[in-house]
Design a protein around this motif. Structure first.
Motif, PDB file in Angstrom:
ATOM      1  N   LEU A   1       0.836  -1.204   0.000  1.00  0.00           N
ATOM      2  CA  LEU A   1       0.000   0.000   0.000  1.00  0.00           C
ATOM      3  C   LEU A   1       0.870   1.253   0.000  1.00  0.00           C
ATOM      4  O   LEU A   1       0.533   2.264  -0.609  1.00  0.00           O
ATOM      5  CB  LEU A   1      -0.932   0.007   1.209  1.00  0.00           C
ATOM      6  CG  LEU A   1      -2.008  -1.083   1.219  1.00  0.00           C
ATOM      7  CD1 LEU A   1      -2.849  -0.981   2.473  1.00  0.00           C
ATOM      8  CD2 LEU A   1      -2.890  -0.986  -0.003  1.00  0.00           C
TER       9      LEU A   1
ATOM     10  N   GLY B   1       0.970   4.169  -2.631  1.00  0.00           N
ATOM     11  CA  GLY B   1       0.792   5.550  -2.191  1.00  0.00           C
ATOM     12  C   GLY B   1      -0.545   5.773  -1.543  1.00  0.00           C
ATOM     13  O   GLY B   1      -1.215   6.764  -1.788  1.00  0.00           O
ATOM     14  N   ILE B   2      -0.956   4.818  -0.726  1.00  0.00           N
ATOM     15  CA  ILE B   2      -2.204   4.966   0.011  1.00  0.00           C
ATOM     16  C   ILE B   2      -1.874   5.565   1.373  1.00  0.00           C
ATOM     17  O   ILE B   2      -1.057   5.024   2.100  1.00  0.00           O
ATOM     18  CB  ILE B   2      -2.872   3.588   0.238  1.00  0.00           C
ATOM     19  CG1 ILE B   2      -3.121   2.882  -1.085  1.00  0.00           C
ATOM     20  CG2 ILE B   2      -4.159   3.743   1.034  1.00  0.00           C
ATOM     21  CD1 ILE B   2      -4.227   3.436  -1.898  1.00  0.00           C
ATOM     22  N   PRO B   3      -2.473   6.696   1.734  1.00  0.00           N
ATOM     23  CA  PRO B   3      -2.224   7.213   3.065  1.00  0.00           C
ATOM     24  C   PRO B   3      -2.861   6.290   4.098  1.00  0.00           C
ATOM     25  O   PRO B   3      -3.806   5.589   3.743  1.00  0.00           O
ATOM     26  CB  PRO B   3      -2.938   8.565   3.049  1.00  0.00           C
ATOM     27  CG  PRO B   3      -3.989   8.436   2.000  1.00  0.00           C
ATOM     28  CD  PRO B   3      -3.448   7.486   0.983  1.00  0.00           C
ATOM     29  N   PRO B   4      -2.405   6.256   5.347  1.00  0.00           N
ATOM     30  CA  PRO B   4      -1.338   7.058   5.919  1.00  0.00           C
ATOM     31  C   PRO B   4       0.025   6.402   5.843  1.00  0.00           C
ATOM     32  O   PRO B   4       0.890   6.743   6.645  1.00  0.00           O
ATOM     33  CB  PRO B   4      -1.778   7.179   7.369  1.00  0.00           C
ATOM     34  CG  PRO B   4      -2.440   5.870   7.646  1.00  0.00           C
ATOM     35  CD  PRO B   4      -3.035   5.393   6.357  1.00  0.00           C
TER      36      PRO B   4
ATOM     37  N   PHE C   1       2.741   7.518   0.496  1.00  0.00           N
ATOM     38  CA  PHE C   1       1.828   8.568   0.052  1.00  0.00           C
ATOM     39  C   PHE C   1       2.472   9.941   0.162  1.00  0.00           C
ATOM     40  O   PHE C   1       2.343  10.770  -0.740  1.00  0.00           O
ATOM     41  CB  PHE C   1       0.545   8.531   0.875  1.00  0.00           C
ATOM     42  CG  PHE C   1      -0.298   9.765   0.715  1.00  0.00           C
ATOM     43  CD1 PHE C   1      -1.010   9.983  -0.439  1.00  0.00           C
ATOM     44  CD2 PHE C   1      -0.363  10.708   1.722  1.00  0.00           C
ATOM     45  CE1 PHE C   1      -1.778  11.119  -0.599  1.00  0.00           C
ATOM     46  CE2 PHE C   1      -1.128  11.853   1.575  1.00  0.00           C
ATOM     47  CZ  PHE C   1      -1.830  12.057   0.411  1.00  0.00           C
TER      48      PHE C   1
ATOM     49  N   PHE D   1      -1.596  -5.397  -6.291  1.00  0.00           N
ATOM     50  CA  PHE D   1      -2.854  -6.077  -5.972  1.00  0.00           C
ATOM     51  C   PHE D   1      -2.926  -7.462  -6.595  1.00  0.00           C
ATOM     52  O   PHE D   1      -3.673  -8.309  -6.125  1.00  0.00           O
ATOM     53  CB  PHE D   1      -4.061  -5.218  -6.356  1.00  0.00           C
ATOM     54  CG  PHE D   1      -4.510  -4.356  -5.226  1.00  0.00           C
ATOM     55  CD1 PHE D   1      -5.194  -4.918  -4.160  1.00  0.00           C
ATOM     56  CD2 PHE D   1      -4.208  -3.012  -5.178  1.00  0.00           C
ATOM     57  CE1 PHE D   1      -5.584  -4.143  -3.084  1.00  0.00           C
ATOM     58  CE2 PHE D   1      -4.588  -2.231  -4.110  1.00  0.00           C
ATOM     59  CZ  PHE D   1      -5.287  -2.797  -3.060  1.00  0.00           C
TER      60      PHE D   1
END
Lengths: 493, 497
Positions: free
Chosen positions: B384, B388-391, B395, B429
């Motif tokens: 993730l 670049g998925i926060p937090p 990201f 994914f």
């Protein structure tokens, strides 16, 4: 007036704490796991509920968690709009949790721990979206919501479900990066991302730049808000278990998209700027297209859940239309519809779930005569369906009434017709189901009383009854009506 | 403690001599020695970072000789930060290497540890030194150690190592030639001294050639597209601990040297205005991002996929350098840290999967979350972060890079950065999907029931702890990235940008 309070943070964390205990209990201690779900949902609701009085006193609860970047805080700010969405989602989580337990146990589903874990995390993210004080905070929780709902869409683990999951990710992540671009660009233009009632973008950037920015914002949030042609993922995601469709794909996830759109319309751009740029009517026509076309699509769907999904797409665009009209009644009606549609649609999904658990039927054409076997279920279904068509005394009428008034206030007769056509389409795709279940006969359905288990029945009836109460007394419970009016006042000055 | 700049190098160096001596009689003692040495280095690097923050840059004269004649170690925010990253990641990888090494190289473990320490010595030396030639010496120590470490890997490693040897040596030669050219015109090897002398000579062809040689040499060393050809084979076939160390740390050290040369030895005016190098770097980096990610999508081998993803991630970092503005460089430096943590976690995770499953084929990872729940959770967090998925931290560096590209009004990089998030999502994914939602081919009939009951079969704690520590660090670095920027990175950005 701002009050520093840790409550919004706790409300957000409550879901994560619940999720932790769910994971800890696991498959071995099912009852403890389910108990922690219920406990977390009740605690979360009470926390959110305790913040309601402050909002009516005109106060804003603020909590700065941490500095994410110079000048950018991870910041929670409970304003009227936030609490509106927060109360709605956290209350519906309680009844959905009860329903989930009945549904998952009734069908002896696999991977229940993962299911409850992701559900709790998703609700945590939803609270974060509701209480986010700036765009970046909102975005962080928005992306967490995407990721935590993905396993719920793929829950069945069949080839079809995996495909649906991929589609879901492609759509929502693309929407996500579009939002990220818009946020970065907003920051570049203004150096600030904090929501301000009435917008903060005025006088930053040229007309063309702001128009482009608005378009990217709406396209980004429009994915989860299922504005056509960005809606494709939603009917596909209906492969998820029904409680997921009920809470997440009728309230939390899709309304997060709508919430984002409304935040952008009312708190980032603001009415004045949208009038100046002449963007509001473009958006209104854009969503009007969705309103009409989704209604027509819904007519021909034989899968009950997919029909409900198209009805959701329709309702989401109606809400955005309300905000886009930018007249007091329209905004009030649109925002009220967030709650009203939530209650009515969750009733409908709960009914679909009850039917599935009891009869394993998913198709509209197979429901003939079902009202004799499941009178409560079909009765609730009728309430939800009539409400969505805008028939009093169910709450859908109130919101649609104000939306129609708002269209007149804005002197836009076109949108009045759009709303009326949509109400007629609602009736056209829901009433045959009610009619057939009452008056037709089918070999397959046993006409003796045989209802779904009470864990499923009770949440369904609660949702249906609340739909009626909110229609008779729109200000009952937490004063949704007053809140919607306040939001309008705070943003449309 | 005033000798700490040299001690962080000396301790692993001395230990690497002791490892074979001790391993000759008692193999079991090697591991504690390695871990202890790297632990001390890590603590010292933290101490150095702390004193840089409180007292400003540290100047250390080796043997008491005056610069520019003697070798000077000069530690400011930038290389203090790098030293912390290098020493901590090496420390975690060393902890991990015990059990994975037992399985992958049972009879060569002593040599492995000896060379491993030499590699860390070289990397730390490159980071702390303020002398161009001294840097070359450490560069060669690290490179030779890396060739050897790759070569002791599985089948195919020899070829990969040989490719790397050729390419890496060319890179090192270019660097040395650059140093030579600068020495011819300035008579100095001290970076600080050079930065004073060089501005007067910016129009000299020799100086410009030296600059070009530096950039190309370092691009070879870090595996920047199109000079990345050695990288996939080397990372794929090396032992898993080595892949983790090379991907997360070694390439970053080359990036650090590039920043150092572009903005300290030469000044930003030269690198940005006089020579169109930043534009060229941006373009190569942009292509690297797309190329690496598209190649990663089609790889069936998990480690090879991660290797191509590294090619892309180097692109990210270099893109930030190419943008040459505050936001871009902030993103770049933050990404140096983030990518070190993330790729370290991913490669260690891939190693753990290989350890249990004996295969790295992505299609055969079904039901891995039941067998290895913690490893997969950590792997997912790292994935993730890559997307670049926060937090997660990935990201934030992406966010700064996008801001940098917007500030520079170069929209094409904005689009590429955003697109690359989606490309990352596709190949990560794919792994997550296979590991979480697909049953193993053979047992899929009753896999639902199996899935609920199957006992976890996690990797040993020694391997699991570093993986989980890195995963936790990914989230914490993300949440506290604002703090990291305001205390360290904003001061590490070279002046004049």
């Amino acid at each position: 007036m701002d009050i520093i309070s840790i409550r919004p943070l706790l409300a957000v964390l409550m879901g994560m704490i619940g999720a932790f205990f769910i994971l800890l209990a696991g498959e071995r201690h099912k009852n403890i796991r389910e108990f922690s779900t219920i406990l977390a949902s009740v605690a979360k609701f009470l926390l959110v509920f305790s913040m309601v009085p402050f909002v009516f006193e005109g106060k804003t609860l603020v909590y700065d968690l941490i500095t994410l970047a110079p000048g950018l805080l991870l910041e929670f700010k409970v304003d009227t709009f936030g609490i509106f969405f927060g109360v709605l989602a956290s209350f519906l989580w309680i009844i959905t949790s009860i329903y989930s337990i009945g549904y998952m146990r009734g069908l002896q589903e696999h991977a229940q721990t993962r299911y409850f874990f992701c559900f709790a995390m998703a609700l945590s993210a939803t609270m974060g979206i509701a209480f986010a004080g700036n765009l970046l905070t909102l975005f962080i929780f928005y992306e967490i919501l995407t990721i935590t709902t993905y396993p719920l869409v793929v829950h069945k683990e069949t080839a079809e479900a995996i495909k649906a999951g991929r589609k879901y990710l492609v759509y929502t992540l693309t929407g996500g990066v579009t939002i990220l671009f818009s946020i970065a660009f907003t920051y570049h233009l203004t150096g600030s991302l904090d929501f301000v009632g009435g917008g903060f973008l005025q006088d930053h950037g040229s007309k063309n730049v702001l128009t482009l920015l608005f378009i990217t914002f709406i396209l980004g949030f429009g994915v989860k808000a299922a504005i056509m042609p960005l809606h494709e993922w939603l009917p596909t995601a209906m492969i998820a278990p029904i409680p997921v469709s009920a809470l997440l794909h009728a309230v939390a996830v899709v309304k997060a998209g709508v919430f984002g759109c409304l935040r952008v319309i009312l708190y980032v751009f603001g009415p004045a700027l949208l009038h100046e740029l002449d963007l509001w009517w473009m958006l209104a026509y854009f969503v009007s297209f969705t309103i009409v076309v989704s209604g027509i699509f819904a007519l021909v769907q034989d899968n009950l859940k997919v029909r409900l999904a198209f009805s959701t797409i329709n309702a989401l665009s109606i809400i955005i239309l309300g905000a886009a009209l930018l007249s007091p009644s329209a905004v009030k009606g649109g925002i009220l519809h967030i709650a009203n549609h939530g209650f009515m649609k969750i009733t409908l999904f709960f009914c679909a779930g009850a039917i599935y658990v009891k009869t394993h039927k998913e198709k509209v054409s197979e429901l003939d005569g079902l009202a004799r076997q499941m009178p409560f279920t079909m009765g609730s279904f009728a309430i939800g369906a009539m409400g969505l068509a805008g028939i009093p005394p169910i709450c859908g009428f109130i919101s649609k009434w104000y939306l129609c008034l708002g269209a007149l206030e804005a002197h836009e007769i076109t949108f009045l017709f759009v709303l009326l056509i949509s109400a007629m389409l609602d009736a056209a795709y829901f009433f045959p189901i009610i009619y057939n279940s009452l008056f037709k006969r089918s070999q397959e359905i046993n006409p003796t009383f045989n209802e779904a288990p009470w864990l499923i029945l009770v949440p369904m009836l609660i949702a249906a009854i609340i739909s009626i109460i909110l229609g008779i007394a729109p200000d009952a419970f937490v004063h949704f009506f007053k809140m919607a009016a306040l939001i309008g006042q705070n943003t449309l000055h | 403690m005033s000798h700490s700049p040299i001690l962080i190098i000396i301790i692993p160096l001395i230990s690497s001599f002791f490892v074979p001596l001790i391993g000759w009689r008692k193999k079991n003692l090697c591991y504690p020695l390695v871990v202890l040495a790297l632990f001390i280095s890590s603590i010292l690097s933290l101490y150095i970072m702390g004193s840089v923050i409180t007292h400003g840059s540290i100047y250390y004269r080796l043997g008491g000789w005056e610069p520019p004649w003697g070798i000077e170690y000069r530690i400011d925010y930038l290389n203090g930060f790098m030293a912390v990253i290098v020493s901590f990641i090496s420390f975690l990888v060393a902890i991990y290497s015990r059990r994975s090494g037992e399985q992958e190289l049972p009879d060569r473990i002593v040599h492995f540890y000896c060379i491993f320490l030499l590699l860390v010595t070289g990397l730390l030396g490159m980071v702390v030194t303020g002398d161009m030639f001294n840097l070359y010496v450490f560069l060669e120590i690290a490179s030779l150690a890396a060739y050897a470490l790759i070569a002791i890997g599985e089948d195919g490693a020899l070829m990969g190592s040989f490719n790397y040897l050729i390419m890496g040596t060319i890179g090192a030669c270019f660097y040395l030639l650059g140093v030579g050219y600068l020495y011819i015109v300035t008579g100095s090897l001290n970076m600080n001294d050079l930065s004073q002398i060089l501005p007067g000579l910016y129009h000299s062809r020799v100086v410009r050639t030296a600059f070009a040689l530096f950039i190309v040499g370092l691009a070879l060393k870090m595996g920047l597209f199109p000079l990345h050809t050695w990288l996939p084979d080397a990372y794929t076939h090396a032992p898993s601990a080595v892949s983790a160390l090379l991907a997360s740390v070694m390439s970053k050290v080359s990036v650090y040297i590039m920043i150092r040369i572009m903005f300290t030895v030469f000044n930003p005016y030269f690198s940005i205005e006089l020579i169109p190098i930043t534009t060229m770097l941006s373009w190569t980096a942009g292509i690297a991002i797309l190329f690496g990610e598209i190649m990663a999508i089609v790889q069936p081998d998990l480690k090879r996929m991660l290797a191509y993803s590294s090619v892309a991630q180097i692109g990210y970092i270099v893109l930030g350098i190419g943008l040459a503005n505050t936001m871009g460089l902030t993103g770049s430096l933050l990404h140096v840290l983030n990518h070190a943590l993330t790729k370290g976690c991913l490669f260690l995770g891939a190693g753990a999967i290989t350890y249990r499953r004996g295969t790295r084929d992505i299609r055969q990872l079904g039901y891995l979350h039941v067998e290895m729940p913690f490893t997969m959770a950590a792997f997912t967090i790292a994935a993730l972060s890559m997307i670049g998925i926060p937090p997660t931290c990935g990201f934030f560096s992406k966010y700064y890079l996008i801001l940098g590209a917007i500030d520079a009004r170069q929209w094409i990089w904005v689009i590429i950065l955003l697109l690359s998030s989606l490309l990352n999502a596709i190949f990560f994914f794919r792994v997550i999907e296979n590991a979480y939602f697909k049953p193993l081919g053979v047992i899929h009939e009753s896999s639902y029931d199996r899935g609920e009951q199957e006992e976890a079969n996690e990797v040993p704690l020694g391997m699991l702890i570093p993986i989980l520590a890195l995963a936790a660090a990914i989230i914490l670095t993300g949440i506290f990235s604002g703090k990291i920027i305001s205390t360290i990175i904003q001061f590490a950005i070279p002046e004049g940008i």
